[in-house]
Design a protein around this motif. Sequence first.
Motif, PDB file in Angstrom:
ATOM      1  N   GLY A 102       0.817  -1.211   0.000  1.00 60.23           N
ATOM      2  CA  GLY A 102       0.000   0.000   0.000  1.00 60.23           C
ATOM      3  C   GLY A 102       0.845   1.252   0.000  1.00 60.23           C
ATOM      4  N   CYS A 103       0.333   2.302  -0.659  1.00 57.25           N
ATOM      5  CA  CYS A 103       1.030   3.585  -0.665  1.00 57.25           C
ATOM      6  C   CYS A 103       0.014   4.706  -0.834  1.00 57.25           C
ATOM      7  CB  CYS A 103       2.070   3.651  -1.784  1.00 57.25           C
ATOM      8  SG  CYS A 103       3.112   5.135  -1.650  1.00 57.25           S
ATOM      9  N   ASN A 104       0.323   5.867  -0.265  1.00 57.31           N
ATOM     10  CA  ASN A 104      -0.557   7.032  -0.372  1.00 57.31           C
ATOM     11  C   ASN A 104      -0.181   7.930  -1.563  1.00 57.31           C
ATOM     12  OD1 ASN A 104       1.840   7.651   0.849  1.00 57.31           O
ATOM     13  ND2 ASN A 104       0.953   8.657   2.644  1.00 57.31           N
ATOM     14  N   LEU A 105       0.868   7.571  -2.290  1.00 55.94           N
ATOM     15  CA  LEU A 105       1.230   8.320  -3.491  1.00 55.94           C
ATOM     16  C   LEU A 105       1.106   7.405  -4.715  1.00 55.94           C
ATOM     17  CD1 LEU A 105       4.320  10.401  -2.248  1.00 55.94           C
ATOM     18  CD2 LEU A 105       1.884  10.972  -2.165  1.00 55.94           C
ATOM     19  N   HIS A 106       1.230   7.993  -5.891  1.00 60.75           N
ATOM     20  CA  HIS A 106       1.034   7.223  -7.117  1.00 60.75           C
ATOM     21  C   HIS A 106       2.094   7.639  -8.135  1.00 60.75           C
ATOM     22  CE1 HIS A 106      -1.413   4.806  -9.881  1.00 60.75           C
ATOM     23  NE2 HIS A 106      -2.081   4.422  -8.799  1.00 60.75           N
ATOM     24  N   CYS A 107       3.350   7.582  -7.721  1.00 58.05           N
ATOM     25  CA  CYS A 107       4.431   8.073  -8.575  1.00 58.05           C
ATOM     26  C   CYS A 107       4.510   7.263  -9.873  1.00 58.05           C
ATOM     27  CB  CYS A 107       5.764   7.955  -7.839  1.00 58.05           C
ATOM     28  SG  CYS A 107       5.712   8.603  -6.162  1.00 58.05           S
ATOM     29  N   PRO A 108       4.492   7.943 -11.023  1.00 60.05           N
ATOM     30  CA  PRO A 108       4.569   7.214 -12.295  1.00 60.05           C
ATOM     31  C   PRO A 108       5.881   6.455 -12.460  1.00 60.05           C
ATOM     32  CG  PRO A 108       4.012   9.545 -12.646  1.00 60.05           C
ATOM     33  CD  PRO A 108       4.363   9.394 -11.201  1.00 60.05           C
ATOM     34  N   THR A 109       6.899   6.833 -11.694  1.00 57.87           N
ATOM     35  CA  THR A 109       8.218   6.190 -11.813  1.00 57.87           C
ATOM     36  C   THR A 109       8.422   5.085 -10.769  1.00 57.87           C
ATOM     37  OG1 THR A 109       9.015   7.983 -10.409  1.00 57.87           O
ATOM     38  CG2 THR A 109       9.370   8.221 -12.782  1.00 57.87           C
ATOM     39  N   CYS A 110       7.360   4.682 -10.084  1.00 54.89           N
ATOM     40  CA  CYS A 110       7.472   3.729  -8.963  1.00 54.89           C
ATOM     41  C   CYS A 110       8.067   2.385  -9.401  1.00 54.89           C
ATOM     42  CB  CYS A 110       6.094   3.499  -8.348  1.00 54.89           C
ATOM     43  SG  CYS A 110       6.150   2.443  -6.894  1.00 54.89           S
ATOM     44  N   HIS A 111       8.983   1.887  -8.578  1.00 55.81           N
ATOM     45  CA  HIS A 111       9.597   0.580  -8.844  1.00 55.81           C
ATOM     46  C   HIS A 111       8.825  -0.563  -8.191  1.00 55.81           C
ATOM     47  CE1 HIS A 111      13.641   0.748 -10.824  1.00 55.81           C
ATOM     48  NE2 HIS A 111      13.265   2.013 -10.824  1.00 55.81           N
ATOM     49  N   LEU A 145       3.176  -3.719  -5.504  1.00 62.28           N
ATOM     50  CA  LEU A 145       3.104  -3.751  -4.037  1.00 62.28           C
ATOM     51  C   LEU A 145       2.401  -2.499  -3.506  1.00 62.28           C
ATOM     52  CD1 LEU A 145       4.281  -5.305  -1.513  1.00 62.28           C
ATOM     53  CD2 LEU A 145       6.119  -3.618  -1.576  1.00 62.28           C
ATOM     54  N   ALA A 146       2.670  -1.355  -4.144  1.00 67.98           N
ATOM     55  CA  ALA A 146       2.115  -0.093  -3.667  1.00 67.98           C
ATOM     56  C   ALA A 146       0.613   0.012  -3.925  1.00 67.98           C
ATOM     57  CB  ALA A 146       2.838   1.074  -4.339  1.00 67.98           C
ATOM     58  N   TRP A 147       0.167  -0.434  -5.073  1.00 66.66           N
ATOM     59  CA  TRP A 147      -1.222  -0.151  -5.458  1.00 66.66           C
ATOM     60  C   TRP A 147      -2.118  -1.384  -5.484  1.00 66.66           C
ATOM     61  CZ3 TRP A 147       1.561   2.432 -10.057  1.00 66.66           C
ATOM     62  CH2 TRP A 147       2.236   3.564  -9.591  1.00 66.66           C
ATOM     63  N   HIS A 148      -1.512  -2.559  -5.520  1.00 68.18           N
ATOM     64  CA  HIS A 148      -2.315  -3.801  -5.507  1.00 68.18           C
ATOM     65  C   HIS A 148      -1.713  -4.782  -4.509  1.00 68.18           C
ATOM     66  CE1 HIS A 148      -4.320  -2.265  -9.048  1.00 68.18           C
ATOM     67  NE2 HIS A 148      -3.142  -2.047  -9.601  1.00 68.18           N
ATOM     68  N   GLY A 159       8.530  -0.068   1.620  1.00 64.61           N
ATOM     69  CA  GLY A 159       7.220  -0.331   1.019  1.00 64.61           C
ATOM     70  C   GLY A 159       7.280  -0.331  -0.493  1.00 64.61           C
ATOM     71  N   GLY A 160       6.117   0.143  -1.054  1.00 62.32           N
ATOM     72  CA  GLY A 160       4.996   0.812  -0.442  1.00 62.32           C
ATOM     73  C   GLY A 160       5.385   1.945   0.519  1.00 62.32           C
ATOM     74  N   GLU A 161       4.425   2.266   1.379  1.00 68.19           N
ATOM     75  CA  GLU A 161       4.651   3.312   2.374  1.00 68.19           C
ATOM     76  C   GLU A 161       4.350   2.758   3.763  1.00 68.19           C
ATOM     77  OE1 GLU A 161       6.163   6.143   2.553  1.00 68.19           O
ATOM     78  OE2 GLU A 161       5.583   6.174   4.656  1.00 68.19           O
ATOM     79  N   THR A 201      10.561   6.103   4.086  1.00 71.07           N
ATOM     80  CA  THR A 201       9.249   6.747   3.989  1.00 71.07           C
ATOM     81  C   THR A 201       9.272   7.872   2.956  1.00 71.07           C
ATOM     82  OG1 THR A 201       7.559   7.995   5.223  1.00 71.07           O
ATOM     83  CG2 THR A 201       9.828   8.281   5.950  1.00 71.07           C
ATOM     84  N   ASN A 202       8.082   8.166   2.422  1.00 69.67           N
ATOM     85  CA  ASN A 202       7.965   9.329   1.535  1.00 69.67           C
ATOM     86  C   ASN A 202       7.705  10.611   2.333  1.00 69.67           C
ATOM     87  OD1 ASN A 202       5.165   9.285   2.164  1.00 69.67           O
ATOM     88  ND2 ASN A 202       4.678   8.078   0.330  1.00 69.67           N
ATOM     89  N   GLY A 203       7.605  10.500   3.648  1.00 68.30           N
ATOM     90  CA  GLY A 203       7.513  11.673   4.507  1.00 68.30           C
ATOM     91  C   GLY A 203       6.144  12.309   4.604  1.00 68.30           C
ATOM     92  N   VAL A 215      12.834  12.827  -0.752  1.00 69.73           N
ATOM     93  CA  VAL A 215      12.384  14.170  -1.112  1.00 69.73           C
ATOM     94  C   VAL A 215      12.297  14.145  -2.631  1.00 69.73           C
ATOM     95  CG1 VAL A 215      12.852  16.631  -0.940  1.00 69.73           C
ATOM     96  CG2 VAL A 215      13.612  15.095   0.877  1.00 69.73           C
ATOM     97  N   LYS A 216      11.076  14.218  -3.144  1.00 67.73           N
ATOM     98  CA  LYS A 216      10.899  13.851  -4.558  1.00 67.73           C
ATOM     99  C   LYS A 216      11.319  14.941  -5.522  1.00 67.73           C
ATOM    100  CE  LYS A 216       7.839  10.097  -3.667  1.00 67.73           C
ATOM    101  NZ  LYS A 216       8.836   9.093  -4.037  1.00 67.73           N
ATOM    102  N   GLY A 217      11.337  16.185  -5.060  1.00 67.16           N
ATOM    103  CA  GLY A 217      11.712  17.285  -5.942  1.00 67.16           C
ATOM    104  C   GLY A 217      11.224  18.582  -5.327  1.00 67.16           C
TER     105      GLY A 217
HETATM  106  S1  SF4 Z   1       6.178   3.289  -3.171  1.00 63.74           S
HETATM  107 FE1  SF4 Z   1       7.441   5.173  -3.293  1.00 63.74          FE
HETATM  108  S2  SF4 Z   1       7.744   5.499  -5.494  1.00 63.74           S
HETATM  109 FE2  SF4 Z   1       6.036   4.031  -5.266  1.00 63.74          FE
HETATM  110  S3  SF4 Z   1       4.185   5.292  -5.306  1.00 63.74           S
HETATM  111 FE3  SF4 Z   1       4.779   5.052  -3.147  1.00 63.74          FE
HETATM  112  S4  SF4 Z   1       6.073   6.839  -2.691  1.00 63.74           S
HETATM  113 FE4  SF4 Z   1       5.926   6.678  -4.909  1.00 63.74          FE
END
Ligand code: SF4
Length: 208
Positions: free
Chosen positions: A34-43, A47-50, A80-82, A107-109, A131-133
């Motif tokens: 699980g993650c609260n962000l949806h970075c298009p570059t996620c590795h 795991l983060a979204w499903h 994670g994920g987050e 963490t993504n902070g 820190v993403k940018g």
């Molecule tokens: S796991 Fe990291 S890179 Fe992937 S969506 Fe979450 S914060 Fe972004």
Amino acid sequence: MNDPHTPWNHIRGMQPQSFCDWPGHVSAVLFTGGCNLHCPTCHNAGLAWHPEEHPLVGRETVLTHLQSHRNWLDGVVITGGEPTLVPGLDQLCRDCLDCGLPCKLDTNGMRPDVVAELLEQDLLSLVAVDVKGPWSKYPELTGKACTPEQAQSCLEQIFALSKRYPGRFAFRCTKVPPLSEDDLAATKTLIPTGMELTFQDYIPPRPH
Ligand code: SF4
């Protein structure tokens, strides 16, 4: 049985031994779903979204590994994920500490309150924060999951914690394609004086 309030029911992967996730440490790495962000570059997009598509590892499997390898491991990395989304993350850290192993959190902070609580309870030896940018690029970098104002507010709380807990924080920025050289330079200026921002090269995820 599958109680969502138990942190162990959110561990969706384990790397038994890693030499690169905690500099200077041999670590076991636990991956939370699980993650609260949806970075298009996620590795770790799956795991983060499903997360439900990744089987649970199980408390017993993890703790048996940690206990039996405690002499060969220096710590546990929770990533994670987050991980700050996981309910009862303090208990997860305590269980690792009970095995004699300190914890590092990635963490993504975006949940500084959770990080603050864990630090107050002295459960974390290191917090590595992405820190993403520059704040203005957060919507693009996070799949519109976060506004510039939200990013600034959360990360500035994290920066304040890094001053309160010296030596417990590491900041890093991945040089993903939307970031220009000017963006990277601007990101560096966000970091509190005396702290470093480590840049890492971006390697595109392998197609599935
Ligand atoms: S796991 Fe990291 S890179 Fe992937 S969506 Fe979450 S914060 Fe972004």
